[in-house]
Structure formats: structure tokens, C-alpha cells
Scaffold this motif. Structure first.
Motif, PDB file in Angstrom:
ATOM      1  N   PHE A  49      19.394 -12.768  28.661  1.00 17.60           N
ATOM      2  CA  PHE A  49      18.538 -12.106  29.103  1.00 17.60           C
ATOM      3  C   PHE A  49      17.894 -12.652  30.565  1.00 17.60           C
ATOM      4  N   ARG A  50      17.774 -13.978  30.374  1.00 21.90           N
ATOM      5  CA  ARG A  50      17.204 -14.608  31.711  1.00 21.90           C
ATOM      6  C   ARG A  50      18.311 -14.626  32.804  1.00 21.90           C
ATOM      7  N   GLU A  51      19.386 -14.600  32.303  1.00 21.53           N
ATOM      8  CA  GLU A  51      20.528 -14.607  33.491  1.00 21.53           C
ATOM      9  C   GLU A  51      21.039 -13.359  33.742  1.00 21.53           C
ATOM     10  N   THR A  52      20.599 -12.332  33.151  1.00 20.46           N
ATOM     11  CA  THR A  52      21.318 -10.828  33.725  1.00 20.46           C
ATOM     12  C   THR A  52      20.184 -10.171  34.278  1.00 20.46           C
ATOM     13  N   SER A  53      20.858  -9.585  35.605  1.00 20.49           N
ATOM     14  CA  SER A  53      19.996  -8.773  36.535  1.00 20.49           C
ATOM     15  C   SER A  53      19.435  -7.850  35.906  1.00 20.49           C
ATOM     16  N   LEU A  76      11.456   0.347  39.496  1.00 20.55           N
ATOM     17  CA  LEU A  76      12.356   1.565  38.588  1.00 20.55           C
ATOM     18  C   LEU A  76      13.258   1.834  39.845  1.00 20.55           C
ATOM     19  N   VAL A  77      12.950   1.590  41.159  1.00 13.37           N
ATOM     20  CA  VAL A  77      14.057   1.837  42.016  1.00 13.37           C
ATOM     21  C   VAL A  77      15.238   0.910  41.982  1.00 13.37           C
ATOM     22  N   ALA A  78      14.670  -0.258  41.825  1.00  8.08           N
ATOM     23  CA  ALA A  78      15.911  -1.263  41.882  1.00  8.08           C
ATOM     24  C   ALA A  78      16.538  -1.270  40.416  1.00  8.08           C
ATOM     25  N   MET A  79      16.080  -0.936  39.242  1.00  5.76           N
ATOM     26  CA  MET A  79      16.878  -0.621  38.193  1.00  5.76           C
ATOM     27  C   MET A  79      17.682   0.342  38.513  1.00  5.76           C
ATOM     28  N   SER A  80      17.409   1.525  39.252  1.00  3.33           N
ATOM     29  CA  SER A  80      18.258   2.568  39.492  1.00  3.33           C
ATOM     30  C   SER A  80      19.519   2.236  40.230  1.00  3.33           C
ATOM     31  N   LEU A  81      19.108   1.415  41.211  1.00  2.00           N
ATOM     32  CA  LEU A  81      20.077   1.113  42.053  1.00  2.00           C
ATOM     33  C   LEU A  81      21.204  -0.063  41.364  1.00  2.00           C
ATOM     34  N   GLU A  82      20.705  -0.713  40.541  1.00  2.00           N
ATOM     35  CA  GLU A  82      21.480  -1.514  39.859  1.00  2.00           C
ATOM     36  C   GLU A  82      22.438  -0.769  38.773  1.00  2.00           C
ATOM     37  N   ARG A  83      22.012   0.318  38.206  1.00  5.84           N
ATOM     38  CA  ARG A  83      22.888   1.280  37.231  1.00  5.84           C
ATOM     39  C   ARG A  83      23.852   1.958  38.413  1.00  5.84           C
ATOM     40  N   ARG A 126      32.327  -4.683  42.277  1.00  7.34           N
ATOM     41  CA  ARG A 126      31.294  -5.357  43.167  1.00  7.34           C
ATOM     42  C   ARG A 126      30.033  -5.867  42.661  1.00  7.34           C
ATOM     43  N   HIS A 127      29.646  -5.077  41.250  1.00  7.49           N
ATOM     44  CA  HIS A 127      28.541  -5.384  40.757  1.00  7.49           C
ATOM     45  C   HIS A 127      28.150  -6.913  40.391  1.00  7.49           C
ATOM     46  N   ALA A 128      29.294  -7.594  40.110  1.00  6.54           N
ATOM     47  CA  ALA A 128      28.945  -9.315  39.648  1.00  6.54           C
ATOM     48  C   ALA A 128      28.427  -9.796  40.805  1.00  6.54           C
ATOM     49  N   ARG A 171      21.993 -13.269  39.608  1.00  5.45           N
ATOM     50  CA  ARG A 171      20.738 -13.812  39.232  1.00  5.45           C
ATOM     51  C   ARG A 171      19.870 -14.059  40.390  1.00  5.45           C
ATOM     52  N   GLY A 172      20.637 -14.890  41.531  1.00  8.27           N
ATOM     53  CA  GLY A 172      19.645 -15.245  42.775  1.00  8.27           C
ATOM     54  C   GLY A 172      19.325 -14.147  43.409  1.00  8.27           C
ATOM     55  N   ASN A 173      20.092 -13.212  43.635  1.00 12.33           N
ATOM     56  CA  ASN A 173      19.723 -11.998  44.323  1.00 12.33           C
ATOM     57  C   ASN A 173      18.602 -11.168  44.013  1.00 12.33           C
ATOM     58  N   THR A 174      18.673 -11.044  42.424  1.00 14.91           N
ATOM     59  CA  THR A 174      17.668 -10.392  41.792  1.00 14.91           C
ATOM     60  C   THR A 174      16.391 -11.193  41.626  1.00 14.91           C
ATOM     61  N   VAL A 175      16.445 -12.324  41.552  1.00 19.12           N
ATOM     62  CA  VAL A 175      15.221 -13.009  41.648  1.00 19.12           C
ATOM     63  C   VAL A 175      14.419 -12.878  42.986  1.00 19.12           C
ATOM     64  N   ARG A 176      15.289 -12.997  43.970  1.00 13.38           N
ATOM     65  CA  ARG A 176      14.848 -13.099  45.341  1.00 13.38           C
ATOM     66  C   ARG A 176      14.142 -11.525  45.649  1.00 13.38           C
ATOM     67  N   ALA A 177      14.875 -10.562  45.167  1.00 14.58           N
ATOM     68  CA  ALA A 177      14.515  -9.121  45.443  1.00 14.58           C
ATOM     69  C   ALA A 177      13.042  -8.841  44.554  1.00 14.58           C
ATOM     70  N   MET A 178      13.060  -9.389  43.388  1.00 15.36           N
ATOM     71  CA  MET A 178      11.704  -9.420  42.628  1.00 15.36           C
ATOM     72  C   MET A 178      10.537 -10.037  43.335  1.00 15.36           C
ATOM     73  N   ARG A 179      10.982 -11.408  43.956  1.00 17.29           N
ATOM     74  CA  ARG A 179       9.978 -12.033  44.484  1.00 17.29           C
ATOM     75  C   ARG A 179       9.364 -11.323  45.755  1.00 17.29           C
ATOM     76  N   GLY A 180      10.281 -10.761  46.437  1.00 14.59           N
ATOM     77  CA  GLY A 180       9.871 -10.028  47.596  1.00 14.59           C
ATOM     78  C   GLY A 180       9.071  -8.996  47.500  1.00 14.59           C
ATOM     79  N   MET A 181       9.415  -8.047  46.157  1.00 17.25           N
ATOM     80  CA  MET A 181       8.690  -6.886  45.927  1.00 17.25           C
ATOM     81  C   MET A 181       7.306  -7.315  45.761  1.00 17.25           C
ATOM     82  N   TRP A 182       6.896  -8.411  44.777  1.00 14.45           N
ATOM     83  CA  TRP A 182       5.706  -8.964  44.286  1.00 14.45           C
ATOM     84  C   TRP A 182       4.762  -9.088  45.583  1.00 14.45           C
TER      85      TRP A 182
END
Length: 314
Positions: A49-53, A108-115, A124-126, A131-142
Motif C-alpha cells: 500500500f505504501r508503494e502503490t500510487s 479526488l481529481v488525482a484518483m480519477s486521473l489515475e483510474r 504506460r500506467h506503471a 511512487r515518486g511521481n505520486t508523492v511529488r504530486a501530493m506534496r505539491g497539492m498540499w
């Protein structure tokens, strides 16, 4: 934040009625906090869970909802017992409450785009949803949410507080009480409207893209069906978040239509429906729908927690 949602919610109630309403909502809040806490612990406890976007995104959504749940209930209890704060203390609570509520639509937008990427561009999903891209995106959102909310609070500081006799507030702490200057309310309403408009547009666009991709014979029909259900869920969550923002407007419409007792009961009911229950919707739905999470949760509840109890009893 809550507008008059917390302003008059218990004004006409007796002390006993206020104690009952505060106790009832607090019990509901504690149950929901327990559910969210179990889910958050599970998401942090398992390496997968910690490693999956998608689970990283879910963790941030749950974290924001859980903290917002705490802030909402705290403000409710303060109002129930007519406890006023100073402007600085109220400003800190409002800043935190807005920060946690603002992050939800973006996640919610990020989760929708991920799906969308998972279904429409599986090869191209992988490489995209690492994990790095997701963490950076979340850090930017916060960071973006924090800056937006900080600007809102800085606008409040433009008010000439030195002209007041005291910094002690004369009414319960809520966001509308800090609309000391007209521009603060304009900024708040404009930002809220833009965020929910573009968030809704992004989720609907992702849904349409998945529906179009479903026509392809090479598309996994099971994945498409699950993704469509998930996006509809995200749209419901976004709608509930919007209802919490316009809660004060709903009460304004209802106030002349109901007598005082019915109006107070309706306020409490809507507070639970718009502020408390939606904050645990992700835990309830994902805990039941996601097989990996469901197995981990069942193990945590019935094996890990039950094991020590058996050992003590034996």
C-alpha cells in the motif's frame, strides 16, 4: 467555512438538549474516526500500500478527511456550549479546517486521473503513476492548498484589529465570522467555485474517456466496470464536499420554512450528513470494494487484534 452552519445550531436549545446533541454527534464522530484510523493504519502498515500510487492517493484523501472531521466536531462542540475564542485562535482552527477540506477535491481529481490512465493507457500506467511521481504530486497539492488558505488568512489580517477593544470574539468560531472584509468572502467564494467546477469537469471527462475506451475489444471489461463505479463514487464525494461548502445557503433557504425546533433538528441532521458521514465514505466504500484492502483489514481486526487477547485469556 461552515457559514451559519455552526452559528445558530444550538442557540435556541436548552442546556440538556445541547448536551444530548453534542454527545450524539461526538459518538458518531468517534465511530467514524475509529474506522478512518483503522484504514489509515492499514495503508501505512503494508509495504504494498505504501508503494502503490492509488493507495498513496487514498491515504492522503483519508488523512485530510479525518483531520477535517476532527476540526468540524471541535467547532461544533465549542458552539454547542457557546464557548468563544480569540481571533488568532479561531484563525488557526479555520486555517487548518480549510486546508484539510481543500485537499479532498484535488485528491479526488488525482484518483480519477489515475483510474483513467490505468484503463485507457495500461501500458504506460506503471511509468506514469510511479511512487515518486505520486508523492511529488501530493506534496505539491498540499503546498498549493496551504498557500491558498494562507492567503485567505492574510486577507483577514488586513482588518484593523487595533481598533477593537478586545481580540475576544463575541460569536462562535466559524469561517464566516472571519469575513471581516468583503474581499475575504469574494476570494473564498471565487476559489471554491473554480475548484469544484474544474474538479467536476476533470472527473466527468475521465469517466467519458473510460466509457469511450470501453468500446475497444482489447479493453478489460471488468476493469472498465470497476473504474466507472469508482469515478461515480468520486463524483458523489465531490458533490458532498460541495454541499458542505454551501451548507449555510441551504440553511438560509430552510429557515423560513420550518419552526424553530424543526429547524434546529434539521441543522443537526444536515451537519451529520454533510460534515461527518462524508468524511468516512472512502473508508467504508474502499474497505468493502477493494479486495486487497478488505483482506488486510479483516486480518488486522480479527487476527492481529484478537491474537493478543487470546494470549492474555489463555
Amino acid at each position: 467555512m461552515q457559514g451559519i452552519s455552526l452559528a445558530n445550531i444550538t442557540t435556541g436549545l436548552s442546556l440538556a438538549e445541547r448536551i444530548v446533541s453534542a454527545t450524539l454527534t461526538t459518538l458518531i464522530c468517534l465511530i467514524l474516526l475509529f474506522l478512518n484510523g483503522i484504514m489509515l493504519f492499514t495503508l501505512r502498515n503494508k509495504f504494498m500500500f505504501r508503494e502503490t500510487s492509488r493507495y498513496i492517493l487514498l491515504y492522503n484523501l483519508l488523512l485530510g478527511d479525518t483531520l477535517q472531521l476532527l476540526i468540524s466536531q471541535l467547532l461544533y462542540c465549542l458552539t454547542s456550549f457557546r464557548i468563544t475564542l480569540t481571533y488568532p485562535a479561531c484563525g488557526v482552527l479555520v486555517l487548518l479546517g480549510n486546508l484539510f477540506s481543500r485537499i479532498s477535491p484535488l485528491v479526488l481529481v488525482a484518483m480519477s486521473l489515475e483510474r483513467y490512465v490505468a484503463v485507457c493507457h495500461p501500458l504506460r500506467h506503471a511509468s506514469i503513476m510511479t511512487r515518486g511521481n505520486t508523492v511529488r504530486a501530493m506534496r505539491g497539492m498540499w503546498i498549493v492548498c496551504f498557500k491558498i488558505v494562507l492567503i485567505q488568512n492574510l486577507l483577514i489580517l488586513m482588518f484593523p484589529f487595533e481598533q477593537l477593544d478586545s481580540l475576544q470574539m463575541t460569536q462562535p468560531c466559524r469561517y464566516i465570522a472571519l469575513f471581516l472584509l468583503p474581499f475575504s468572502e469574494i476570494y473564498h467564494n471565487t476559489y471554491s467555485g473554480l475548484v469544484f467546477f474544474f474538479a467536476g469537469l476533470a472527473i466527468i471527462s475521465s469517466y467519458v474517456g473510460i466509457v469511450i475506451a470501453a468500446r475497444s475489444a482489447a479493453t478489460d471489461k471488468v476493469s472498465v466496470r470497476k473504474a466507472k463505479s469508482t469515478l461515480l463514487l468520486h463524483l458523489v464525494q465531490l458533490s458532498l464536499s460541495l454541499l458542505s461548502v454551501i451548507y449555510s445557503n441551504i440553511l438560509t433557504i430552510l429557515s423560513p420554512l420550518l419552526n424553530w425546533v424543526a429547524f434546529n433538528q434539521m441543522q443537526i441532521f444536515l451537519f451529520v450528513c454533510f460534515f461527518l458521514l462524508p468524511r468516512s465514505l472512502s473508508s467504508l466504500v474502499y474497505g468493502l470494494r477493494d479486495q486487497s484492502l478488505r483482506i488486510a483489514l479483516l486480518y488486522l481486526l480479527f487476527c492481529r487484534f484478537k491474537g493478543p487477547v487470546k494470549a492474555v485469556v489463555s
